[in-house]
Design an enzyme around this catalytic site. Structure first.
Site, mmCIF file in Angstrom:
data_model
loop_
_atom_site.group_PDB
_atom_site.id
_atom_site.type_symbol
_atom_site.label_atom_id
_atom_site.label_comp_id
_atom_site.label_asym_id
_atom_site.label_seq_id
_atom_site.Cartn_x
_atom_site.Cartn_y
_atom_site.Cartn_z
ATOM 1 N N HIS A 46 0.874 -1.288 0.012
ATOM 2 C CA HIS A 46 -0.098 0.204 -0.175
ATOM 3 C C HIS A 46 0.840 1.205 0.037
ATOM 4 O O HIS A 46 0.559 2.256 -0.704
ATOM 5 C CB HIS A 46 -0.875 0.012 1.136
ATOM 6 C CG HIS A 46 -1.892 0.989 1.128
ATOM 7 N ND1 HIS A 46 -3.128 0.991 0.402
ATOM 8 C CD2 HIS A 46 -2.023 2.293 1.771
ATOM 9 C CE1 HIS A 46 -3.883 2.167 0.505
ATOM 10 N NE2 HIS A 46 -2.960 2.789 1.522
ATOM 11 N N GLU A 68 -1.726 -5.753 -4.149
ATOM 12 C CA GLU A 68 -2.423 -5.598 -3.082
ATOM 13 C C GLU A 68 -3.591 -6.066 -2.879
ATOM 14 O O GLU A 68 -3.872 -6.476 -1.687
ATOM 15 C CB GLU A 68 -2.404 -3.960 -2.767
ATOM 16 C CG GLU A 68 -3.025 -3.480 -1.453
ATOM 17 C CD GLU A 68 -3.286 -1.880 -1.620
ATOM 18 O OE1 GLU A 68 -3.221 -1.348 -0.473
ATOM 19 O OE2 GLU A 68 -3.632 -1.286 -2.839
ATOM 20 N N ASN A 405 26.769 -23.407 -5.283
ATOM 21 C CA ASN A 405 27.559 -24.928 -5.580
ATOM 22 C C ASN A 405 27.097 -25.757 -4.421
ATOM 23 O O ASN A 405 27.234 -26.976 -4.828
ATOM 24 C CB ASN A 405 28.891 -24.703 -5.473
ATOM 25 C CG ASN A 405 29.611 -23.980 -7.024
ATOM 26 O OD1 ASN A 405 28.893 -24.146 -8.036
ATOM 27 N ND2 ASN A 405 30.672 -23.424 -6.949
#
Length: 678
Positions: A46, A68, A405
Site C-alpha cells: 500500500h 495489493e 555450488n
C-alpha cells in the site's frame, strides 16, 4: 514530469520497504497462517503504491494495485496463503524491483502476473484461471512473425576485470554460440575523457546480432554469474507478424492513493532479519531512532582524513617524547584521546552487519530449492557480525557462487540421502563469526562432500597437474578454484562452467582474505572466507626485528613471552618449542625476512592466533601498541602475500603489516602440511 534526481531519491527511500516485502513473503512460505506477516505485506504494498503514484511511477502504482488486492483477499479471509501465491508474489516482487530501477519490462508481463495473482487467490477456480493466464501470456508470441535472429546489448560491470573476469572470453563464447554469422559492434559512448579514464575499469559495451539458430538459454547462461550487476538486453528479431483481429480488453482505472503514503510509511519498518527463519517478536516503530543517508564517498573521505589525523597524532607524540616537555605531553594525551574516539566512531559508521545482505541469500535459497527440486533448510548464524562496508559490498557475489555450488553440487537428491541413511531434508548453513583480527564467513552443507581422488584425476585430465604430482589434501581442494575447473558432469543453469569459484578466489584475495576448504566424503563440505575486519585502521603491535620494524594486528596477539635460551642461536626459519605446556611452532622473523643488525639480548616471542592455531613470532623487541593506518602496497609489491599492507610511523618511516595467516601458510605450518609431513 518527475526529474531523475527526485526519482532516485524515491528509489532510495523504498529500499527498506522492498527488503521488508521480500523477507515477509519468504517467511510466509514457511508460516502461511501468520496474519501479522500478511498485514505487513499489505502495508508495504500500500505504501509503495501511494508513494509510487506521488513520484510519477504510474505503471508501478497500477501493477501494485492488483498485487495489493490479492493480499487484501487473504487479509479478509477470502483466500489463503499457498505455495503458488508465494511463487507468483516473488515474481511480482522482481517486477517491482525492475520498475524501481528504471527498467522497462514487457507490459505483457504485468498482465500475466496480475492474472496469476488473481488465480492464486480465487479458491477452487485457481487452476482454470492460471491456465487462462498462461493462454493470455502466450497469445502475443503466437501473433509474432518468424524468428530471424537475436539482438544482444550488454555492458559488464566496471569492476569486471578487477574480480578476475575476461571480456574477451565472454565475446568468444558468444561467437561460438552464434557461429560465423554473428555480428559484433563495440559501444563506446560511455568511455570517459582521457583525464578521467581509470584503466582498471571496464567502460565498453557491446551489441551483437546472433542468428536464429542460437539458443536463448545458451546466450543468457554466458552471463549467469554477472546478470545481477550488469546491463543486459536480449530481444528477438522477428519478421512481419500475421494480421489477427483482437477483441478490445477493458482495464479498470486505478486511483493513485498518494495521500495515504505518509500515514502508512511509519508502519512500513522492515522486520528484523532472523536466523533459521524464525519470526521476530515485534516490529520496530522507527520513531525512536532518527537516521539519515550519507553517500559512501563522503564516508570514505572522512575515513581518509581520520587516517591522516592518526598519522599526524603519532608524529606529534613522537616529537613530544623527544622534547620531554610535560605541558606538551599533556596536550598530546588529550589529542590522542580525541583522535582515538573519533577513529572508533568513524569505524563504527563504516562497519555494516551481515544482515544487510543476508536477505538476498534467503531468496536465493528459496529459488534454488525450486530449480533443483532438493529439500533443504537454509540456516543463517551470526547476522549481527559486522565488517567494513568495503568488504560487505564485494562479498555478495562470492557467497552467491558458493551457495549455488553447495546446493547444486553438494546436496544429494532426497532419494539418495535416504539411501545413505541421512535425513531426506538437507541443511545449508551460512555462518559468520569473529576470529582475532579477522571475520570468518563459512558456507557449510551436509551433502556428499568432496572426493580428493576424483578432483585430482579430473585435474590430471585437464592438464592442470601431472599424474605424479605430490599435493596435500588442502592443495587438491584448492584446485577447485582454478580458472575453468569444474567437477560437474554436465553444465546446468546454476553451475558447471568452472567460473564461479575462480571469481570467489579473485574477489576474496583482492580484499586481503583467503579461502579455506574442508570436507569429509559423505558428510559434507565447508567453504570458509577469512577476511579482515576492516581495511582502514587497526590497533597494531609494533615489533623490532633487526634493523626493521613490523606490525601485527593486536587483536590476533594472545601473549608475549621471553624467547627460550635453547633456541636463540638457531638459524632455521621455523622451529618447535614447548611453551605453557603446549608445543608451539615458532617463526624466526629475522631469518624469514633476512634482516640485518645486532641480535637483542632479551628477544621475545609474540604468541598470535590464526584460525585454530597458536603460532609464535620470534622478534628482537616489543616497541608497543600503535594505531595502524593501513596503506595499500604498490602494484610491484602486491604479490607479497605475507604482508597485508604498510603503515607510516610517527618518525616518518614505514612499517610493513604482517599477515600472520599467509606467513604460516608460506612456511608450511598449516595443519594440512603437518599431516602430509607426518
Amino acid at each position: 514530469m518527475i526529474d531523475e534526481e527526485t526519482q532516485e531519491i524515491f528509489r532510495q527511500e523504498t529500499e527498506a520497504l522492498i527488503e521488508s516485502l521480500q523477507e515477509c513473503l519468504l517467511q510466509l512460505n514457511s508460516t502461511p497462517d501468520d496474519m501479522e506477516l500478511v498485514t505487513q505485506v499489505f502495508r508495504d504494498l500500500h505504501t509503495l503504491k501511494g508513494t509510487g503514484a506521488m513520484f510519477g511511477f504510474a505503471r508501478l502504482a497500477e501493477f501494485i494495485h492488483d498485487f495489493e488486492a490479492a493480499f487484501e483477499q487473504v487479509r479478509s479471509g477470502n483466500a489463503v496463503v499457498t505455495p503458488d501465491l508465494i511463487a507468483v508474489s516473488l515474481k511480482a516482487y522482481d517486477l517491482i524491483v525492475a520498475l524501481l530501477e528504471g527498467e522497462e519490462p514487457p507490459t505483457e508481463k504485468d498482465a500475466e502476473l496480475k492474472a496469476a495473482l488473481a488465480a492464486a487467490t480465487s479458491g477452487g477456480d485457481a487452476p482454470a484461471a492460471a491456465a487462462d493466464a498462461a493462454d493470455v501470456a502466450e497469445e502475443p508470441a503466437a501473433a509474432e512473425g518468424e524468428l530471424e535472429g537475436w539482438k544482444l546489448r550488454f555492458k559488464l560491470p566496471p569492476e569486471f576485470m578487477e574480480i578476475g573476469g575476461n571480456p574477451v572470453a565472454i565475446l568468444e563464447e558468444l561467437m561460438e554460440i552464434g557461429g560465423p554469422d554473428t555480428k559484433t559492434e563495440a559501444l563506446i559512448d560511455s568511455i570517459p575523457a582521457l583525464g578521467e579514464l581509470k584503466p582498471n575499469e571496464l567502460h565498453t559495451g557491446w551489441e551483437m546480432i546472433l542468428p536464429p539458430s542460437a539458443d536463448e538459454g545458451d546466450i543468457r547462461d554466458v552471463f549467469m554469474f554477472h546478470e545481477d550487476s550488469m546491463e543486459l538486453e536480449l530481444t528477438a528479431i522477428r519478421g512481419a507478424a500475421p494480421v489477427v483481429e483482437a477483441s478490445p480488453v477493458e482495464t479498470a482505472p486505478v486511483e493513485a492513493e498518494a495521500e495515504a503514503a505518509p500515514a502508512e510509511a511509519a508502519k512500513a519498518e522492515a522486520p528484523k532479519a532472523k536466523a533459521e527463519g524464525k519470526k521476530s517478536g515485534g516490529k520496530k516503530s522507527g520513531s525512536a531512532n532518527v537516521q539519515m543517508r550519507v553517500s559512501a564517498e563522503r564516508l570514505d573521505d572522512i575515513m581518509d582524513r581520520v587516517g591522516e589525523l592518526v598519522i599526524a597524532e603519532a608524529r606529534l607524540s613522537d616529537l613530544a617524547q623527544k622534547l620531554n616537555d610535560p605541558n606538551l605531553m599533556e596536550v598530546v594525551e588529550d589529542i590522542q584521546r580525541l583522535a582515538l574516539g573519533l577513529r572508533d566512531t568513524t569505524m563504527a559508521i563504516r562497519l555494516t552487519p551481515m544482515s544487510s545482505i543476508t536477505g538476498r541469500f534467503q531468496r536465493l535459497a528459496h529459488d534454488l530449492a525450486g530449480k533443483t527440486g532438493k529439500d533443504f533448510d537454509f540456516v543463517i548464524e551470526g547476522e549481527e557480525t559486522e565488517l567494513d562496508k568495503t568488504v560487505i559490498e564485494k562479498l555478495s557475489d562470492p557467497l552467491v557462487h558458493i551457495l549455488r555450488n553447495a546446493v547444486d553440487h553438494g546436496l544429494e537428491d532426497n532419494d539418495t540421502r535416504i539411501e545413505a541413511g541421512k535425513p531426506a531434508r538437507g541443511t545449508v548453513r551460512l555462518k559468520a563469526s569473529y576470529s582475532g583480527a579477522d571475520v570468518l564467513i563459512s558456507v557449510q552443507d551436509d551433502g556428499k562432500g568432496l572426493d580428493p581422488e576424483f578432483i585430482f584425476n579430473r585435474a590430471v585430465e585437464r592438464g592442470m597437474i601431472s599424474a605424479d604430482a605430490n599435493l596435500s589434501r588442502q592443495e587438491i581442494f584448492h584446485l577447485l578454484m582454478a580458472p575453468g575447473f569444474s567437477t560437474a558432469e554436465a553444465v546446468t543453469d546454476l553451475s558447471g562452467r568452472g567460473v564461479g569459484t575462480d571469481v570467489v578466489k579473485s574477489t576474496v584475495e583482492s580484499l586481503r582474505g583467503s579461502v579455506e576448504i574442508e570436507s569429509e566424503l559423505g558428510q559434507g563440505s565447508s567453504f570458509t572466507l577469512r577476511l579482515p575486519l576492516t581495511l582502514a585502521i587497526i590497533d597494531g603491535l609494533l615489533l623490532q626485528v633487526g634493523e626493521e620494524r613490523y606490525t601485527v594486528p593486536l587483536a590476533a596477539v594472545e601473549g608475549i613471552v621471553e624467547e627460550p635460551e635453547d633456541i636463540r642461536d638457531g638459524t632455521d626459519p621455523t622451529t618447535t618449542v614447548e611453551l605453557r605446556e603446549k608445543l608451539i611452532s615458532i617463526m624466526r622473523l629475522r631469518e624469514i625476512f633476512e634482516t640485518g643488525g645486532t641480535r637483542a639480548d632479551h628477544p621475545k616471542v609474540v604468541l598470535v592466533r590464526t584460525g585454530d592455531q597458536q603460532i609464535g613470532l620470534a622478534v628482537d623487541k616489543i616497541i608497543g601498541s600503535y594505531q595502524t593506518v593501513i596503506k595499500q602496497l604498490s602494484p610491484m609489491h602486491s604479490r607479497l602475500n605475507v604482508f597485508s599492507g604498510a603503515t607510516i610511523l610517527g618518525d616518518g618511516d614505514v612499517a610493513l603489516i604482517v599477515d600472520v595467516a599467509q606467513l604460516v601458510k608460506a612456511q608450511g605450518l598449516d595443519h594440512d602440511n603437518k599431516e602430509q609431513a607426518a
